[in-house]
Design an enzyme around this catalytic site. Structure first.
Site, short mmCIF file in Angstrom:
data_model
loop_
_atom_site.label_atom_id
_atom_site.label_comp_id
_atom_site.label_asym_id
_atom_site.label_seq_id
_atom_site.Cartn_x
_atom_site.Cartn_y
_atom_site.Cartn_z
N THR A 50 -8.88 6.05 -2.13
CA THR A 50 -10.44 5.47 -2.50
C THR A 50 -11.47 6.83 -2.16
O THR A 50 -12.50 6.46 -2.71
CB THR A 50 -10.80 4.33 -1.46
OG1 THR A 50 -10.39 4.70 -0.15
CG2 THR A 50 -9.82 3.08 -1.95
N LYS A 65 0.19 13.89 1.88
CA LYS A 65 -1.05 14.38 1.30
C LYS A 65 -1.38 15.63 1.17
O LYS A 65 -2.59 16.16 0.43
CB LYS A 65 -2.21 13.76 2.24
CG LYS A 65 -2.29 12.10 2.44
CD LYS A 65 -3.44 11.60 3.24
CE LYS A 65 -3.41 10.22 3.38
NZ LYS A 65 -3.63 9.37 2.26
N LYS A 83 -9.23 13.47 4.85
CA LYS A 83 -8.29 11.99 4.73
C LYS A 83 -7.00 12.31 6.22
O LYS A 83 -7.02 13.41 6.81
CB LYS A 83 -7.47 11.86 3.84
CG LYS A 83 -6.94 13.25 3.02
CD LYS A 83 -6.39 12.83 1.76
CE LYS A 83 -7.52 12.96 0.71
NZ LYS A 83 -7.18 12.27 -0.60
N ARG A 84 -6.64 11.27 6.44
CA ARG A 84 -5.44 11.14 7.42
C ARG A 84 -4.51 12.40 7.09
O ARG A 84 -4.31 12.50 5.84
CB ARG A 84 -4.81 9.94 7.27
CG ARG A 84 -3.67 9.27 8.34
CD ARG A 84 -3.48 8.02 7.97
NE ARG A 84 -2.97 7.60 6.74
CZ ARG A 84 -1.90 7.61 6.60
NH1 ARG A 84 -0.66 7.99 7.31
NH2 ARG A 84 -1.36 6.94 5.21
N HIS A 131 1.09 -1.18 0.18
CA HIS A 131 -0.10 0.15 0.03
C HIS A 131 0.65 1.31 -0.08
O HIS A 131 0.24 2.44 0.24
CB HIS A 131 -1.06 0.25 1.21
CG HIS A 131 -2.08 -0.97 1.16
ND1 HIS A 131 -3.30 -0.58 0.42
CD2 HIS A 131 -2.12 -2.31 1.53
CE1 HIS A 131 -3.97 -1.42 0.41
NE2 HIS A 131 -3.60 -2.47 1.39
N LYS A 154 -15.09 7.70 -3.91
CA LYS A 154 -16.51 8.12 -3.24
C LYS A 154 -16.83 9.44 -3.65
O LYS A 154 -18.21 9.55 -3.84
CB LYS A 154 -16.09 8.07 -1.53
CG LYS A 154 -15.68 6.53 -1.20
CD LYS A 154 -15.19 6.54 -0.09
CE LYS A 154 -14.38 5.19 0.31
NZ LYS A 154 -13.42 5.29 1.52
#
Length: 888
Positions: free
Chosen positions: A731, A626, A620-621, A427, A735
């Site tokens: 992901t 990110k 998100k985290r 991952h 969504k």
């Protein structure tokens, strides 16, 4: 008068016959007074042959009595209401007069749980009878979300529950809101595992999930004075969705030492002795499939002291604290997800956690296989084990230990079975995220496993040396042991060597792992060992449950809800993209979702936001790769631009609400600083009367699955802006698009495949490409590095105290300006700002925006987790679905 006594026939316990034929015998088959054979429960129930034997030995009157009184779940509104009232009055010991929403939730959950249990039992019996191959999905996280709404929809009884609860005086929405999210995960890894469990059940595959039952989750996030504060997440106070299996326990060993002896045949026998024993207790969670009776199992392990909870001798001698010390020490293993590993004790606890979980799971899997009485060589034909990232990699070594030390197989024969059994999903391409554990820690905690790792490494390196006889550097690069100070065990290398297939989770990611971090392994094993399975999401939760009005609108055009089982059916709605009424309802649904989120924002933060503004979301985290820091720098740039504009010029600006959410790991200082800056900017911007509704900045605390189900349907644009080449897949991007939101993103992870499916005109891409990243980083370090002029103005505003104490945010500025800007924030900033202007322009054209939204949803058929599971089943697990005759 003489007394008469009735002579009692003594009970004789009869052993079950071992070869009773399965024939339909009518009438009694045993003399009066002979008891039914006692079923001594085994940890994983009977095997297929045992069940048939026991079934044949049950006397006909007993069988008839059981069948006559068999439980059946409710089938209509009256039946549902009867079950709810029964649970309120008997299980909860309440009544009509003191049944509040929490009690209504409990009773409603128990009514649905009772239905699930019946299907769950039948599914397990069906899978046992079929005696076919099973897949076991090992994941340290399962981010399940709320179970009640999911159960209602998958069973197909939500309308019944809605009407029944209304009769009893409750709104279904209020009842569903009472459920606490299961705190079994943190980010995309855990949510992917949950989507996969949903698809495995919905597609009728024989599958079990194995995880840990965290007492306090990762943590509950509270924002106090703009800072993240971690508090325990007491999610288990009432959990009707789990079944304690106190009779299913496994003793797990730690520490100790290894003795070796030679047997009469000259074979070396290793015995792991001494140390500490901790007990693993199983808790089972039913996983219902959609529109099918299949209900699979998620088994979670909880830790207990093997010596019991309480030492009476210590208590009686006045040593009250130590009387419960063993239990407290044991319980820490399954207390928290990802304990802070900045300390050595934290590292030991993490490794202990991982071994505890995989050892208990392997024990369970091996027991189940041994009941079939098959030869060991058939193990890979009956068992597939998927490693979700490197966390469960110790399972490879543990299975080898079981086969060699406990079952007496030859080393190479055992290793051949192990490598055919496991598949490994990678991952991440970030080298620092690939787990490594120090050899001294292994020696201390798992001495036998360290020996086996060295054996596996020797066996592997000898094969590499035969293939590349003169390449000593290759041996060092692929070795499972890293020759550092101290030596380290590379878990990703162990996972690759111990698996027959390794997959990435998006096309770019799978290409990158083959050309970067695992390049040498491709040379060693060949390219066929490495494959790609692009991630997907379950449309049942992420469209039908999260966005019911949109789901119904889509179903009205596709002809039914069948698209939830075949997402490619979405393509049909593209024929209606010019239909005036369809477009109107599409836009109305989005607006209603934004109104709902606006109310939640007001309730939780006190800030008023305008639902007509563009909702820009990044949830998100929190992590530097990110790039939430780039997003908030962009927000500051927008704020400075608005402040510099005249009142007339401001009227031309597109109003925007920037929404953030996500948790930072407790020990991740920089991520916590990002959260603090977002809140500090919000405190200034949201109270600036000059700016008003033109810009709002919101941080929603304690982001989880149920909050995602509210946020995602309300998004206009979502941000997936990781540095190119760092996000494996993502992901949440899927969504958001499935719910009619557009994306601003980099060419990273699944963004690339989403672009290919929905068309470049429906996505806003920016930034450098993955192939250029290393050269840019090299230039930062050894060449010149100039910070983008617009970003410099942002830094100046922070440094002069516009958003509070400048030193609180200097780490983020310094990472870009002074320490090489590893995540390319400055390099991509100009492109990011320009692309945001394109977003504003596109949003002003609402007709064009709605067209983009409809086209995007219509073209998302590829991104279903059902498609993923079918690819895993065919290409990695060699697994067939189990046919069901009484399909709903």
């Amino acid at each position: 008068m003489a007394s008469t006594t009735t002579q009692r026939i003594p009970l004789r316990e009869r052993r079950p016959s071992v070869g009773a034929p399965l024939v339909d015998i009518q009438g009694g088959v045993a003399p009066a007074g002979v008891s039914r054979p006692k079923h001594k429960r085994t940890l994983t129930g009977f095997g297929a042959g045992d069940i048939k034997t026991v079934e044949a030995s049950i006397p006909e009157p007993q069988r008839k009595a059981w069948l006559e009184h068999q439980t059946s779940g409710f089938k209509d509104k009256d039946g549902f209401e009867k079950e709810v009232v029964r649970h309120v009055e008997t299980t909860l010991a309440r009544s009509l007069y003191n049944c509040d929403e929490q009690a209504a939730y409990a009773a409603c959950s128990l009514a649905f749980r009772d239905r699930l249990i019946l299907e769950w039992n039948r599914t397990q019996q069906r899978q046992t009878f079929a005696d076919s191959k099973r897949v076991y999905y090992l994941s340290l996280e399962f981010l399940m979300g709320r179970a009640l709404d999911n159960a209602m929809l998958n069973i197909g009884q939500k309308d019944v529950a809605k009407a029944g609860l209304a009769d009893l005086g409750f709104r279904i929405e209020d009842v569903i809101e009472q459920e606490h999210d299961a705190a079994l995960g943190n980010g995309g890894l855990g949510r992917l595992a949950a989507c996969f469990l949903d698809s495995l059940a919905s597609l009728n595959y024989s599958a079990w999930g194995y995880g840990l039952r965290y007492r306090y989750g990762i943590f509950k996030q509270e924002i106090i004075d703009g800072y993240q504060v971690e508090v325990p997440d007491y999610w288990l106070d009432f959990n009707p969705w789990e079944f304690p299996r106190h009779d299913v326990t496994v003793d797990i060993q730690f520490y100790g030492h290894v003795t070796k002896r030679t047997d009469d045949n000259g074979k070396t026998i290793a015995t792991w002795e001494g140390g500490e024993i901790v007990k693993a207790v199983a808790f089972d969670v039913p996983i219902p499939g959609y529109a099918t009776p299949s209900t699979n199992n998620l088994r979670l392990w909880s830790s207990k002291a093997a010596s019991g909870e309480f030492d009476f001798q210590k208590f009686n001698s006045g040593d009250y604290e130590n009387s419960v010390a063993d239990q407290q020490r044991a319980e820490t293993i399954s207390a928290v997800l990802y304990p802070n590993d900045n300390l050595d004790r934290g590292k030991e606890l993490r490794l202990k956690q991982q071994y505890f979980w995989v050892a208990a799971s392997l024990y369970d899997i091996v027991r189940r296989f041994k009941k079939s009485k098959r030869a060991w060589k058939e193990f890979p034909d009956q068992v597939a084990i998927q490693l979700n990232d490197t966390h469960p990699t110790l399972a490879v070594v543990e299975l080898q230990r079981i086969l060699v030390d406990l079952e007496g197989l030859d080393w190479e024969e055992a290793w051949n079975i192990v490598t055919q059994t496991f598949g490994y999903t990678n991952h991440t391409v970030l080298p620092e995220a690939l787990e490594k554990w120090s050899v001294p820690l292994f020696q201390h905690l798992l001495p036998r496993h360290l020996q086996l790792i060295y054996d596996i490494n020797l066996f592997f390196l000898q094969s590499v040396e035969r293939k590349f006889p003169k390449d000593r550097d290759m041996l060092a690069r692929v070795s499972i042991i890293e020759e550092s100070q101290p030596k380290m065990v590379r878990m990703a290398h162990l996972a690759i060597v111990g698996s027959h297939k390794v997959n990435g989770v998006a096309e770019l990611h799978s290409d990158l792992i083959k050309t970067t971090i695992f390049k040498d392994f491709v040379e060693v094993f060949g390219p066929d060992k490495f494959t790609n399975v692009t991630n997907g999401i379950t449309p049942r939760r992420w469209l039908h449950q999260a966005n019911p009005r949109l789901s119904e609108l889509i179903a009205s055009k596709t002809g039914s809800l069948d698209y939830l089982k075949d997402l490619t059916e979405l393509a049909k709605i593209e024929h209606y993209k010019d239909d005036k009424d369809f477009r109107k309802e599409w836009a109305e649904i989005k607006y209603a979702n934004k109104v709902r989120l606006s109310k939640h924002i007001k309730k939780t933060t006190g800030v008023d936001v305008n639902p007509s503004a563009l909702f820009d979301v990044q949830v998100k985290r929190i992590h530097e790769y990110k790039r939430q820091q780039m997003n908030i720098f962009g927000v500051i740039h927008r704020y400075l631009t608005l402040k510099a504009a005249s009142p007339e010029e401001r009227k031309k600006f597109q109003p925007r609400v920037s929404i953030f959410g996500g948790k930072a790991a407790p020990g991740y200082w920089m991520a916590k600083q990002i959260i603090h800056l977002i809140n500090a900017v919000g405190a200034v911007v949201n109270n600036d009367k000059e700016i008003g509704d033109l810009l709002k900045v919101i941080f929603l605390e304690d982001y989880n699955v149920s909050k995602a189900e509210m946020i995602i349907p309300a998004s206009d644009i979502s941000e997936h802006i990781s540095t190119a080449g760092t996000e494996a897949s993502g992901t949440s991007n899927m969504k958001f698009v499935l719910n009619g939101g557009l994306i601003i993103g980099t060419c990273d992870g699944a963004n690339i495949e989403i672009t290919r499916e929905i068309g470049e005109q429906n996505i806003f891409l920016f930034g450098n490409l993955a192939e250029d990243v290393e050269d840019i980083r090299h230039n930062h370090t050894y060449g010149s590095h100039t910070v983008d002029p617009d970003l410099t103005k942002v830094f100046e505003a922070i440094e002069k105290g516009t958003f509070g104490e400048p030193k609180d945010f200097m780490g983020m500025i310094s990472a870009v300006r002074d320490h090489g800007d590893f995540y390319l924030v400055s390099d991509d900033f100009h492109s990011y700002i320009e692309t945001q202007e394109l977003v504003d322009k596109a949003y002003r054209d609402q007709e064009g925006w709605v067209t983009k939204s409809i086209e995007s949803v219509a073209r998302m058929g590829f991104f279903s987790s059902d498609r993923c599971i079918n690819e895993y089943a065919e290409g990695i697990w060699n697994l067939e679905p189990l046919p069901i005759k009484d399909q709903k």
